[in-house]
Design a protein around this motif. Structure first.
Motif, PDB file in Angstrom:
ATOM      1  N   GLN A   1     -10.563  23.549  19.859  1.00  0.00           N
ATOM      2  CA  GLN A   1     -10.245  23.714  21.277  1.00  0.00           C
ATOM      3  C   GLN A   1      -9.448  22.534  21.824  1.00  0.00           C
ATOM      4  O   GLN A   1      -8.546  22.699  22.622  1.00  0.00           O
ATOM      5  CB  GLN A   1     -11.545  23.886  22.079  1.00  0.00           C
ATOM      6  N   ARG A   2      -9.776  21.320  21.384  1.00  0.00           N
ATOM      7  CA  ARG A   2      -9.069  20.130  21.860  1.00  0.00           C
ATOM      8  C   ARG A   2      -7.697  19.961  21.222  1.00  0.00           C
ATOM      9  O   ARG A   2      -6.915  19.125  21.650  1.00  0.00           O
ATOM     10  CB  ARG A   2      -9.894  18.863  21.588  1.00  0.00           C
TER      11      ARG A   2
ATOM     12  N   GLU B   1     -19.150  24.055  27.749  1.00  0.00           N
ATOM     13  CA  GLU B   1     -19.423  22.643  27.533  1.00  0.00           C
ATOM     14  C   GLU B   1     -20.551  22.124  28.422  1.00  0.00           C
ATOM     15  O   GLU B   1     -21.208  21.147  28.086  1.00  0.00           O
ATOM     16  CB  GLU B   1     -18.149  21.834  27.750  1.00  0.00           C
TER      17      GLU B   1
ATOM     18  N   MET C   1     -19.024  21.744  16.187  1.00  0.00           N
ATOM     19  CA  MET C   1     -18.074  20.656  16.013  1.00  0.00           C
ATOM     20  C   MET C   1     -16.665  21.185  15.749  1.00  0.00           C
ATOM     21  O   MET C   1     -15.704  20.701  16.331  1.00  0.00           O
ATOM     22  CB  MET C   1     -18.562  19.773  14.855  1.00  0.00           C
TER      23      MET C   1
ATOM     24  N   TRP D   1     -15.427  24.141  16.569  1.00  0.00           N
ATOM     25  CA  TRP D   1     -14.849  24.802  17.751  1.00  0.00           C
ATOM     26  C   TRP D   1     -14.337  23.778  18.747  1.00  0.00           C
ATOM     27  O   TRP D   1     -13.327  23.998  19.405  1.00  0.00           O
ATOM     28  CB  TRP D   1     -15.852  25.766  18.404  1.00  0.00           C
ATOM     29  N   TRP D   2     -15.046  22.662  18.862  1.00  0.00           N
ATOM     30  CA  TRP D   2     -14.618  21.612  19.796  1.00  0.00           C
ATOM     31  C   TRP D   2     -13.301  20.994  19.330  1.00  0.00           C
ATOM     32  O   TRP D   2     -12.378  20.812  20.122  1.00  0.00           O
ATOM     33  CB  TRP D   2     -15.718  20.555  19.898  1.00  0.00           C
TER      34      TRP D   2
ATOM     35  N   ARG E   1     -10.222  22.436  27.897  1.00  0.00           N
ATOM     36  CA  ARG E   1     -11.685  22.465  27.915  1.00  0.00           C
ATOM     37  C   ARG E   1     -12.187  23.873  28.200  1.00  0.00           C
ATOM     38  O   ARG E   1     -11.488  24.705  28.758  1.00  0.00           O
ATOM     39  CB  ARG E   1     -12.208  21.514  28.998  1.00  0.00           C
TER      40      ARG E   1
ATOM     41  N   ARG F   1     -17.545  12.312  22.577  1.00  0.00           N
ATOM     42  CA  ARG F   1     -16.608  12.747  21.528  1.00  0.00           C
ATOM     43  C   ARG F   1     -15.178  12.814  22.054  1.00  0.00           C
ATOM     44  O   ARG F   1     -14.231  12.486  21.341  1.00  0.00           O
ATOM     45  CB  ARG F   1     -17.031  14.100  20.975  1.00  0.00           C
ATOM     46  N   ASP F   2     -15.028  13.262  23.296  1.00  0.00           N
ATOM     47  CA  ASP F   2     -13.690  13.284  23.897  1.00  0.00           C
ATOM     48  C   ASP F   2     -13.104  11.877  23.964  1.00  0.00           C
ATOM     49  O   ASP F   2     -11.936  11.660  23.627  1.00  0.00           O
ATOM     50  CB  ASP F   2     -13.743  13.873  25.309  1.00  0.00           C
TER      51      ASP F   2
ATOM     52  N   LEU G   1     -20.414  15.874  24.406  1.00  0.00           N
ATOM     53  CA  LEU G   1     -18.994  16.120  24.224  1.00  0.00           C
ATOM     54  C   LEU G   1     -18.147  15.078  24.937  1.00  0.00           C
ATOM     55  O   LEU G   1     -17.024  14.811  24.527  1.00  0.00           O
ATOM     56  CB  LEU G   1     -18.629  17.518  24.723  1.00  0.00           C
TER      57      LEU G   1
ATOM     58  N   ALA H   1     -23.696  22.510  26.439  1.00  0.00           N
ATOM     59  CA  ALA H   1     -23.710  21.917  25.096  1.00  0.00           C
ATOM     60  C   ALA H   1     -24.842  20.904  24.974  1.00  0.00           C
ATOM     61  O   ALA H   1     -25.161  20.171  25.902  1.00  0.00           O
ATOM     62  CB  ALA H   1     -22.384  21.235  24.804  1.00  0.00           C
TER      63      ALA H   1
END
Length: 195
Positions: A7-8, A72, A1, A3-4, A67, A82-83, A79, A75
């Motif tokens: 990254q975003r 991904e 979570m 890292w996502w 991304r 979540r995006d 995701l 995953a």
């Protein structure tokens, strides 16, 4: 979570963009521009703060473009959902913050909140088709709105939305519909592996 989110750009890009949006609309809300009308008969004055409503839409496109496709695709968690939640939440947060700033200048802040939703909807809806160039569509709409002019003095064309006053109902409805359409297009047009 974590890292996502990192990254975003949830820890650096989105907060900085929100701060830049809030600061710029608060400092420029009383500055009026009158640009020449090339298509309409009359120039329509607009506030400089309307141009800064493009900041959150550019940030959303940058967020979606950051991304790691290989990672991904493998995953386990969704995701893509979540995006969508992240970009929707950020767009609504930016409009809510602009609305909360109405004691500074009520009309300018309501207009900024409405235009933010319009531009974010345009960017999100065009991102599956245009990719990183999706932020150009809101900018093009803004330029078109400025140079189209109006039907009469202080009466822009109804489809423009950007230069309408804060209390115009069809402009608020149009901005909300564009935002919802953008979310639907984002949800439907991008396959899960590409997110």
């Amino acid at each position: 979570m974590i890292w996502w989110l990192r990254q975003r750009g949830a820890f650096d890009l989105l907060p900085f963009s929100l701060f830049a949006f809030v600061l710029s609309i608060s400092l420029t809300s009383n500055l009026i521009l009158v640009l020449p009308a090339y298509l309409g008969n009359y120039s329509v004055p607009t506030e400089l703060s309307n141009f800064f409503c493009l900041v959150p839409s550019v940030a959303l496109v940058s967020c979606l473009e950051r991304r790691l496709p290989g990672m991904e695709r493998s995953a386990v968690r969704r995701l893509d959902a979540r995006d969508i939640a992240l970009v929707t939440g950020f767009a609504l947060l930016a409009s809510a913050v602009a609305t909360a700033m109405t004691p500074l200048d009520s009309e300018a802040m309501w207009t900024a909140a409405r235009n933010n939703l319009l531009f974010c909807g345009l960017a999100l809806g065009s991102w599956p088709l245009l990719g990183h160039r999706a932020s150009l569509l809101p900018a093009f709409w803004m330029i078109l709105a400025m140079f189209t002019g109006g039907r009469h003095v202080n009466d822009p064309y109804p489809w423009v939305i950007v230069t309408e006053k804060a209390d115009v109902a069809h402009a608020a409805t149009g901005a909300a519909l564009v935002f919802l359409t953008g979310l639907v297009l984002l949800t439907c047009l991008v396959p899960r592996t590409a997110r």
